[in-house]
Design a protein around this motif. Structure first.
Motif, PDB file in Angstrom:
ATOM      1  N   SER A 425      11.322 -55.578  18.921  1.00  0.00           N
ATOM      2  CA  SER A 425      11.065 -56.628  18.958  1.00  0.00           C
ATOM      3  C   SER A 425      11.300 -57.614  17.888  1.00  0.00           C
ATOM      4  O   SER A 425      11.124 -57.152  16.884  1.00  0.00           O
ATOM      5  CB  SER A 425       9.889 -57.182  19.669  1.00  0.00           C
ATOM      6  OG  SER A 425       8.498 -56.381  18.819  1.00  0.00           O
ATOM      7  N   ASP A 426      11.062 -58.867  18.401  1.00  0.00           N
ATOM      8  CA  ASP A 426      11.448 -59.607  16.984  1.00  0.00           C
ATOM      9  C   ASP A 426      10.669 -61.433  17.741  1.00  0.00           C
ATOM     10  O   ASP A 426      10.096 -61.126  18.549  1.00  0.00           O
ATOM     11  CB  ASP A 426      12.950 -60.394  16.464  1.00  0.00           C
ATOM     12  CG  ASP A 426      13.126 -60.292  17.781  1.00  0.00           C
ATOM     13  OD1 ASP A 426      13.246 -61.695  17.954  1.00  0.00           O
ATOM     14  OD2 ASP A 426      14.492 -60.003  18.831  1.00  0.00           O
ATOM     15  N   ASP A 427      11.021 -62.257  16.108  1.00  0.00           N
ATOM     16  CA  ASP A 427       9.858 -62.945  16.439  1.00  0.00           C
ATOM     17  C   ASP A 427      11.362 -64.229  15.996  1.00  0.00           C
ATOM     18  O   ASP A 427      11.370 -65.230  15.723  1.00  0.00           O
ATOM     19  CB  ASP A 427       8.886 -63.642  15.327  1.00  0.00           C
ATOM     20  CG  ASP A 427       9.755 -63.060  13.791  1.00  0.00           C
ATOM     21  OD1 ASP A 427      11.435 -63.058  13.250  1.00  0.00           O
ATOM     22  OD2 ASP A 427       9.214 -63.782  12.737  1.00  0.00           O
ATOM     23  N   GLY A 428      12.753 -64.048  16.338  1.00  0.00           N
ATOM     24  CA  GLY A 428      13.115 -64.970  16.622  1.00  0.00           C
ATOM     25  C   GLY A 428      13.787 -65.241  17.750  1.00  0.00           C
ATOM     26  O   GLY A 428      12.513 -66.006  18.154  1.00  0.00           O
ATOM     27  N   ALA A 429      15.072 -66.353  18.640  1.00  0.00           N
ATOM     28  CA  ALA A 429      14.810 -67.337  19.240  1.00  0.00           C
ATOM     29  C   ALA A 429      14.887 -66.887  19.948  1.00  0.00           C
ATOM     30  O   ALA A 429      15.144 -67.961  22.132  1.00  0.00           O
ATOM     31  CB  ALA A 429      16.696 -67.574  18.932  1.00  0.00           C
ATOM     32  N   GLY A 430      15.306 -65.690  20.683  1.00  0.00           N
ATOM     33  CA  GLY A 430      15.267 -64.867  22.260  1.00  0.00           C
ATOM     34  C   GLY A 430      16.089 -65.591  22.584  1.00  0.00           C
ATOM     35  O   GLY A 430      17.105 -65.590  22.282  1.00  0.00           O
ATOM     36  N   PHE A 431      16.708 -64.290  24.285  1.00  0.00           N
ATOM     37  CA  PHE A 431      18.396 -65.929  24.514  1.00  0.00           C
ATOM     38  C   PHE A 431      17.218 -65.545  26.647  1.00  0.00           C
ATOM     39  O   PHE A 431      16.819 -65.006  26.981  1.00  0.00           O
ATOM     40  CB  PHE A 431      19.187 -63.870  24.389  1.00  0.00           C
ATOM     41  CG  PHE A 431      18.858 -62.940  24.711  1.00  0.00           C
ATOM     42  CD1 PHE A 431      19.191 -62.376  26.626  1.00  0.00           C
ATOM     43  CD2 PHE A 431      18.271 -62.379  23.979  1.00  0.00           C
ATOM     44  CE1 PHE A 431      18.700 -61.586  26.581  1.00  0.00           C
ATOM     45  CE2 PHE A 431      17.319 -60.684  24.720  1.00  0.00           C
ATOM     46  CZ  PHE A 431      17.600 -60.446  25.557  1.00  0.00           C
ATOM     47  N   PRO A 462       9.509 -67.325  22.859  1.00  0.00           N
ATOM     48  CA  PRO A 462       9.914 -66.936  20.963  1.00  0.00           C
ATOM     49  C   PRO A 462      10.155 -65.878  21.381  1.00  0.00           C
ATOM     50  O   PRO A 462       9.224 -65.043  21.702  1.00  0.00           O
ATOM     51  CB  PRO A 462       8.994 -67.430  20.252  1.00  0.00           C
ATOM     52  CG  PRO A 462       7.335 -67.149  21.346  1.00  0.00           C
ATOM     53  CD  PRO A 462       7.498 -67.720  22.164  1.00  0.00           C
ATOM     54  N   GLY A 463      10.846 -64.536  20.583  1.00  0.00           N
ATOM     55  CA  GLY A 463      11.600 -63.917  19.818  1.00  0.00           C
ATOM     56  C   GLY A 463      11.662 -62.968  20.948  1.00  0.00           C
ATOM     57  O   GLY A 463      12.039 -64.123  22.819  1.00  0.00           O
ATOM     58  N   ALA A 464      12.462 -61.949  21.620  1.00  0.00           N
ATOM     59  CA  ALA A 464      13.212 -60.987  22.306  1.00  0.00           C
ATOM     60  C   ALA A 464      11.779 -59.410  22.123  1.00  0.00           C
ATOM     61  O   ALA A 464      12.254 -59.046  20.927  1.00  0.00           O
ATOM     62  CB  ALA A 464      14.700 -60.735  22.161  1.00  0.00           C
ATOM     63  N   ARG A 465      12.240 -59.073  23.635  1.00  0.00           N
ATOM     64  CA  ARG A 465      11.415 -57.570  23.503  1.00  0.00           C
ATOM     65  C   ARG A 465      12.792 -56.554  24.556  1.00  0.00           C
ATOM     66  O   ARG A 465      12.687 -56.933  25.555  1.00  0.00           O
ATOM     67  CB  ARG A 465      10.342 -57.027  23.811  1.00  0.00           C
ATOM     68  CG  ARG A 465       9.959 -55.402  23.665  1.00  0.00           C
ATOM     69  CD  ARG A 465       8.219 -55.659  23.587  1.00  0.00           C
ATOM     70  NE  ARG A 465       7.743 -55.567  25.124  1.00  0.00           N
ATOM     71  CZ  ARG A 465       6.540 -55.207  25.809  1.00  0.00           C
ATOM     72  NH1 ARG A 465       5.746 -55.220  24.959  1.00  0.00           N
ATOM     73  NH2 ARG A 465       6.969 -55.694  27.282  1.00  0.00           N
ATOM     74  N   VAL A 466      12.998 -55.657  23.900  1.00  0.00           N
ATOM     75  CA  VAL A 466      13.798 -54.428  24.800  1.00  0.00           C
ATOM     76  C   VAL A 466      13.226 -53.110  24.846  1.00  0.00           C
ATOM     77  O   VAL A 466      12.810 -52.597  23.208  1.00  0.00           O
ATOM     78  CB  VAL A 466      14.987 -54.333  24.582  1.00  0.00           C
ATOM     79  CG1 VAL A 466      16.208 -53.941  25.062  1.00  0.00           C
ATOM     80  CG2 VAL A 466      15.797 -55.506  24.173  1.00  0.00           C
ATOM     81  N   ARG A 467      12.698 -52.823  25.796  1.00  0.00           N
ATOM     82  CA  ARG A 467      12.630 -51.358  26.227  1.00  0.00           C
ATOM     83  C   ARG A 467      13.377 -50.296  26.629  1.00  0.00           C
ATOM     84  O   ARG A 467      13.596 -50.462  28.150  1.00  0.00           O
ATOM     85  CB  ARG A 467      11.302 -51.430  26.584  1.00  0.00           C
ATOM     86  CG  ARG A 467       9.715 -52.141  26.210  1.00  0.00           C
ATOM     87  CD  ARG A 467       8.855 -52.489  26.579  1.00  0.00           C
ATOM     88  NE  ARG A 467       7.905 -51.127  26.586  1.00  0.00           N
ATOM     89  CZ  ARG A 467       6.766 -50.613  27.908  1.00  0.00           C
ATOM     90  NH1 ARG A 467       7.561 -51.740  29.272  1.00  0.00           N
ATOM     91  NH2 ARG A 467       6.939 -49.348  27.638  1.00  0.00           N
TER      92      ARG A 467
END
Length: 481
Positions: A425-431, A462-467
């Motif tokens: 996961s990150d604190d970036g712009a997401g998509f 905000p952010g995105a997470r991939v599991r």
């Protein structure tokens, strides 16, 4: 009815919209009301209606003579005579008025008078006739449409008895309407499909009036076919099923195409997995050659330069120092290339330590802060799973570096009783949608799928997470339970 009574009733009869003709017991005209005279006036001069307006006219004789006029003729005369003689209680006849009033449709009713003779009432029923014709046309059109369908169509009551079947249904199952209507026969379904059929039909309710069921049935030829039935139920006020309409279509060919497509996809996935395995082996071999052959050659070159040092001038010593620096840089680059192609620690130290090392190297290169929470594994996963999980981590971090604009990344590797879960996961712009031409997520999903795993994406922002959740398989191929 005496003439005086007719005279007394004239005002009432003239107020009626129906045309009234009163006959005596011999069939002669005693009285016609205003509405009938109005009907007659718009007819041609030779129309029998005009002659019937004359008091004393032999209406029965007139009716027998006017054979070609609608509303007259032998059939009508015989009907009137039967009522006049007391053989029938009533005579009814409907006809379209010709010529000037061709669009008008009359219903004539003859009843006996209490005082002898007949009372004929002519009612303009053009509107009712138009509605009846439209209804018949609609019903015929509906039946034609239904019969022209390639689908098998049936309707049955809440107790399961048939109310309607189309010709296609009868032909497909080798039954006639007489064998089905009012009966409880239903297509013979494959026994393995019966539980599904019962469960799906039980779901019908006023809030869920339509269910679609795909199941196998035997056709009239004894061939097993795949059918898709769309069942729509209607309900009474108490919520009980009163009728179900079922529209079925043969999807055997679609099923065959689907199975062939599934087999093709499975073959493609197997080919991709095999290709990836070959590529991984090539990476491993190239990394080993770079590390062993090129690394050894560079080390030998450094030793050679060191041996030359006592035999060169002062200027030569400086040149040798520059060469040593170049060779040292080349050796470091070779080591980095070898490690990126296939980290040797993946085989030596295992998945967790390799992920920890790679996260640190990636953070140092990108300047993005990384936190890791990596579970300790009691046993190391099999090699193919170990490699794919590491490659998934690489691809996810590459995507973050290229697209996210993040300042922090969290990597979590957790191990349950049955599966490993890798989360980035990150604190970036997401998509909001897959990027044009991007194959990253597709490749990640494919790597997870080949091990029976699943990839889920929370795109933010905000952010995105991939599991990626993958069943845990150890080196012997045993799945942890």
């Amino acid at each position: 009815m005496s003439l005086s009574v007719v005279e007394v009733s004239r005002g009432v009869l003239d107020a009626l919209t129906a045309g009234i003709v009163v006959l005596d017991d011999a069939g002669g005209v005693r009285f016609v009301n205003a509405a009938f005279r109005g009907f007659a006036q718009v007819q041609p001069a030779d129309h029998p209606f005009r002659e019937a307006c004359t008091t004393g006219c032999d209406f029965l004789g007139l009716t027998r003579r006017a054979l070609t006029r609608p509303g007259f003729g032998t059939l009508v005369a015989d009907g009137l005579a039967a009522v006049l003689a007391g053989r029938e209680a009533v005579f009814r006849y409907a006809f379209a008025c010709d010529q000037a009033m061709a669009s008008v449709f009359f219903a004539m009713e003859a009843t006996p008078s209490a005082e002898g003779g007949l009372v004929l009432a002519y009612q303009d029923v053009s509107r009712q006739h138009q509605l009846e014709c439209a209804l018949r046309a609609s019903e015929e059109g509906y039946r034609t449409v239904v019969e022209d369908q390639t689908e098998v169509i049936s309707r049955f009551a809440g107790d399961g008895s048939f109310l309607f079947v189309n010709e296609v249904y009868c032909r497909f199952f080798g039954k006639s309407e007489d064998e089905l209507l009012g009966r409880h026969w239903h297509p013979v379904a494959h026994p393995d499909d019966l539980p599904l059929i019962n469960v799906q039909l039980a779901r019908l309710s006023p809030d869920n009036p339509v269910v679609t069921i795909e199941n196998r049935v035997w056709s009239a030829s004894g061939e097993m076919r795949w059918m898709q039935f769309v069942n729509r139920a209607t309900f009474d006020a108490a919520g009980r099923v009163t009728e179900i309409q079922s529209v079925g279509r043969d999807i055997t060919s679609l099923k065959a195409v689907g199975e062939a497509l599934d087999q093709s996809r499975a073959s493609l996935r197997a080919l991709l997995a095999e290709t990836e395995q070959v590529r991984e082996e090539e990476r491993k071999a190239i990394a080993a050659e770079i590390h062993d052959e090129l690394g050894a050659a560079l080390t030998a070159a450094v030793f050679g330069l060191n041996a030359l040092a006592p035999h060169v001038s002062e200027e030569g010593v400086l040149a040798l120092a520059g060469l040593r620096s170049t060779l040292a840089g080349a050796s470091l680059t070779a080591r980095e290339i070898s490690t990126r192609l296939r980290p040797p620690m993946l085989d030596d130290l295992g998945l967790v330590e390799t992920c920890r090392w790679y996260a640190g190297e990636w953070s140092r290169t990108t300047g993005i802060r990384v936190t890791t929470r990596l579970a300790r594994l009691g046993r190391e996963p099999e090699e193919s799973l170990r490699v794919d999980l590491f490659r998934i981590l690489q691809e996810l971090l590459t995507n973050v570096a290229r697209h996210a604009g993040a300042t922090r990344v969290a990597i979590v590797l957790s191990a349950g009783r049955e599966a490993l879960t890798l989360s980035v996961s990150d604190d970036g712009a997401g998509f909001t949608r897959p990027r044009e031409g991007g194959l990253g997520l597709a490749g990640i999903r494919e790597r997870a799928r080949r091990h029976g795993g699943l990839v889920t994406v929370d795109p933010g922002p905000p952010g995105a997470r991939v599991r990626a959740r993958i069943p845990l398989v150890f080196g012997s191929g045993e799945v942890q339970r």
